[in-house]
Design an enzyme around this catalytic site. Sequence first.
Site, PDB file in Angstrom:
ATOM      1  N   GLU A   4     103.276 148.948   8.284  1.00  0.00           N
ATOM      2  CA  GLU A   4     103.603 149.546   7.946  1.00  0.00           C
ATOM      3  C   GLU A   4     103.999 148.548   6.073  1.00  0.00           C
ATOM      4  O   GLU A   4     103.685 149.552   4.592  1.00  0.00           O
ATOM      5  CB  GLU A   4     105.144 149.662   7.961  1.00  0.00           C
ATOM      6  CG  GLU A   4     105.426 150.432   9.463  1.00  0.00           C
ATOM      7  CD  GLU A   4     106.888 150.529   9.659  1.00  0.00           C
ATOM      8  OE1 GLU A   4     107.438 148.901   9.949  1.00  0.00           O
ATOM      9  OE2 GLU A   4     107.538 152.050   9.694  1.00  0.00           O
ATOM     10  N   ALA A  27     107.473 143.162  12.065  1.00  0.00           N
ATOM     11  CA  ALA A  27     109.311 142.522  11.818  1.00  0.00           C
ATOM     12  C   ALA A  27     109.764 141.395  12.540  1.00  0.00           C
ATOM     13  O   ALA A  27     109.223 141.615  13.848  1.00  0.00           O
ATOM     14  CB  ALA A  27     110.317 143.698  11.414  1.00  0.00           C
ATOM     15  N   GLY A  34     106.199 146.520  11.319  1.00  0.00           N
ATOM     16  CA  GLY A  34     106.058 146.283  10.171  1.00  0.00           C
ATOM     17  C   GLY A  34     104.779 145.542   9.375  1.00  0.00           C
ATOM     18  O   GLY A  34     104.903 146.454   7.679  1.00  0.00           O
ATOM     19  N   GLU A  44     106.293 149.727  17.830  1.00  0.00           N
ATOM     20  CA  GLU A  44     108.062 149.553  18.655  1.00  0.00           C
ATOM     21  C   GLU A  44     108.582 150.090  19.650  1.00  0.00           C
ATOM     22  O   GLU A  44     109.566 149.543  20.400  1.00  0.00           O
ATOM     23  CB  GLU A  44     108.769 149.835  17.371  1.00  0.00           C
ATOM     24  CG  GLU A  44     108.113 149.311  15.868  1.00  0.00           C
ATOM     25  CD  GLU A  44     107.072 149.778  14.870  1.00  0.00           C
ATOM     26  OE1 GLU A  44     106.742 150.069  15.192  1.00  0.00           O
ATOM     27  OE2 GLU A  44     106.910 149.494  13.493  1.00  0.00           O
TER      28      GLU A  44
HETATM   29  N1  CAA Z   1     108.390 138.711  15.311  1.00  0.00           N
HETATM   30  C1  CAA Z   1     108.553 137.605  16.024  1.00  0.00           C
HETATM   31  N2  CAA Z   1     107.858 136.909  16.445  1.00  0.00           N
HETATM   32  C2  CAA Z   1     106.599 136.966  16.848  1.00  0.00           C
HETATM   33  C3  CAA Z   1     105.927 138.648  16.595  1.00  0.00           C
HETATM   34  C4  CAA Z   1     107.010 139.396  15.781  1.00  0.00           C
HETATM   35  N3  CAA Z   1     106.443 140.534  15.408  1.00  0.00           N
HETATM   36  N4  CAA Z   1     104.442 138.281  17.142  1.00  0.00           N
HETATM   37  C5  CAA Z   1     104.377 137.389  17.391  1.00  0.00           C
HETATM   38  N5  CAA Z   1     105.269 136.545  17.443  1.00  0.00           N
HETATM   39  C6  CAA Z   1     105.123 135.229  17.628  1.00  0.00           C
HETATM   40  C7  CAA Z   1     105.354 134.792  19.938  1.00  0.00           C
HETATM   41  O1  CAA Z   1     106.211 135.219  19.703  1.00  0.00           O
HETATM   42  C8  CAA Z   1     104.655 133.571  19.484  1.00  0.00           C
HETATM   43  O2  CAA Z   1     105.382 132.685  19.389  1.00  0.00           O
HETATM   44  P1  CAA Z   1     105.693 131.541  20.242  1.00  0.00           P
HETATM   45  O3  CAA Z   1     104.194 131.376  20.419  1.00  0.00           O
HETATM   46  O4  CAA Z   1     107.174 130.348  19.670  1.00  0.00           O
HETATM   47  O5  CAA Z   1     106.112 131.787  21.247  1.00  0.00           O
HETATM   48  C9  CAA Z   1     102.978 133.409  18.287  1.00  0.00           C
HETATM   49  O6  CAA Z   1     103.689 134.678  17.460  1.00  0.00           O
HETATM   50  C10 CAA Z   1     102.399 133.999  18.754  1.00  0.00           C
HETATM   51  O7  CAA Z   1     102.389 135.200  19.192  1.00  0.00           O
HETATM   52  P2  CAA Z   1     101.316 135.379  21.180  1.00  0.00           P
HETATM   53  O8  CAA Z   1     101.248 134.753  22.099  1.00  0.00           O
HETATM   54  O9  CAA Z   1     101.981 137.007  21.541  1.00  0.00           O
HETATM   55  O10 CAA Z   1     100.544 135.913  20.784  1.00  0.00           O
HETATM   56  P3  CAA Z   1      98.502 136.662  21.070  1.00  0.00           P
HETATM   57  O11 CAA Z   1      97.538 136.632  20.548  1.00  0.00           O
HETATM   58  O12 CAA Z   1      98.510 136.716  22.970  1.00  0.00           O
HETATM   59  O13 CAA Z   1      99.175 138.634  20.681  1.00  0.00           O
HETATM   60  C11 CAA Z   1     100.411 140.249  19.630  1.00  0.00           C
HETATM   61  C12 CAA Z   1      99.161 139.172  20.025  1.00  0.00           C
HETATM   62  C13 CAA Z   1      99.924 141.262  19.961  1.00  0.00           C
HETATM   63  C14 CAA Z   1     100.779 140.374  17.893  1.00  0.00           C
HETATM   64  C15 CAA Z   1     101.584 140.225  20.181  1.00  0.00           C
HETATM   65  O14 CAA Z   1     101.908 139.003  19.250  1.00  0.00           O
HETATM   66  C16 CAA Z   1     102.748 140.988  20.344  1.00  0.00           C
HETATM   67  O15 CAA Z   1     102.738 142.170  20.485  1.00  0.00           O
HETATM   68  N6  CAA Z   1     103.470 141.205  18.779  1.00  0.00           N
HETATM   69  C17 CAA Z   1     104.748 141.875  18.590  1.00  0.00           C
HETATM   70  C18 CAA Z   1     103.990 142.998  17.725  1.00  0.00           C
HETATM   71  C19 CAA Z   1     104.975 144.291  17.875  1.00  0.00           C
HETATM   72  O16 CAA Z   1     105.758 144.740  19.000  1.00  0.00           O
HETATM   73  N7  CAA Z   1     105.457 144.046  16.411  1.00  0.00           N
HETATM   74  C20 CAA Z   1     105.795 145.568  15.844  1.00  0.00           C
HETATM   75  C21 CAA Z   1     107.767 144.853  15.335  1.00  0.00           C
HETATM   76  S1  CAA Z   1     108.972 146.321  15.018  1.00  0.00           S
HETATM   77  C22 CAA Z   1     109.085 145.868  14.173  1.00  0.00           C
HETATM   78  O17 CAA Z   1     107.654 145.750  13.552  1.00  0.00           O
HETATM   79  C23 CAA Z   1     110.363 147.326  13.323  1.00  0.00           C
HETATM   80  C24 CAA Z   1     109.892 147.839  12.030  1.00  0.00           C
HETATM   81  O18 CAA Z   1     109.187 149.286  11.414  1.00  0.00           O
HETATM   82  C25 CAA Z   1     110.092 147.666  10.686  1.00  0.00           C
END
Ligand code: CAA
Length: 262
Positions: free
Chosen positions: A116, A69, A113, A136
Amino acid sequence: MSETSTPELIQVSTQGRVGIVTLNRPKQLNALNDQLMDELGAALKAFDADDNIGCIVITGSEKAFAAGADISAMAKYNFHEVYKGDYITRNWETIRSIRKPVIAAVAGFALGGGCELAMMCDFIIAADNAKFGQPEIKIGIIPGAGGTQRLPRAVGKAKAMDMVLTGRMMDATEAERAGLVSRVVPLNQLMDETQGAALMICEYSLLSVMAAKESVNRAFEGSLSDGVMFERRLFHALFATADQKEGMDAFLNKRKASFSHS
Ligand code: CAA
């Protein structure tokens, strides 16, 4: 492959009777915001209502199916907004109402998400670079789109607790071993393999395909005896279809069946 419409955060196309939705927010690794989920829901409903479509595929990019998400949107949410606005239920759950098969073709990250969403599909075909996780816990929440329920059903309690509590990722090999994905293929074969499966499903009677999906899904709700009874009734009902007559006649006459979906 022909383009059928062009919303902003997804791409919609068809190949034969297969409807394909490609999540397309590359800079954010396909992070799932409200607009994207609205567009996805509308595309899925349109394919479900289209007599020319027999199976649907959801996919992302080579780097990310979806990284979860959208955290930048969620960071601003408060309780009354998410509760009153029915966050997640409002548009994410549209996929649960889709009656035709939906296959997730997953490459790269399927996190939070994203994992999911893949689990809401009927089965997952993974590229060898796929990574699944429910991270999360690292950002002060828990999975909110069914992850705490579907992950244990797919991989068992031990691995689900491990994933949800530590936030670690599972690679494609582990995901296949654990039962989360049905097949793992080299990245460059992901779409061919998935489209092959989808095209095969499209060749069968849509009535039996829909009944099969509905019946397998019953295995996750209610008791075994209720599920078996549900299956038996649908099995009986299929003897009222032209496709049952055609399928069995084709077998007995050693020819390929030609289903009319009626
Ligand atoms: N939401 C918003 N933006 C996101 C994102 C997310 N879930 N995941 C990645 N991005 C964005 C980053 O912020 C980044 O943006 P900028 O270039 O503007 O900084 C861009 O995508 C590229 O990401 P990274 O630079 O972090 O890329 P990476 O290759 O170094 O890492 C990753 C990749 C491991 C996937 C890392 O991006 C990450 O950990 N993302 C978050 C994953 C996460 O926590 N997901 C769960 C979200 S909560 C949820 O989903 C709730 C639910 O159950 C409904």
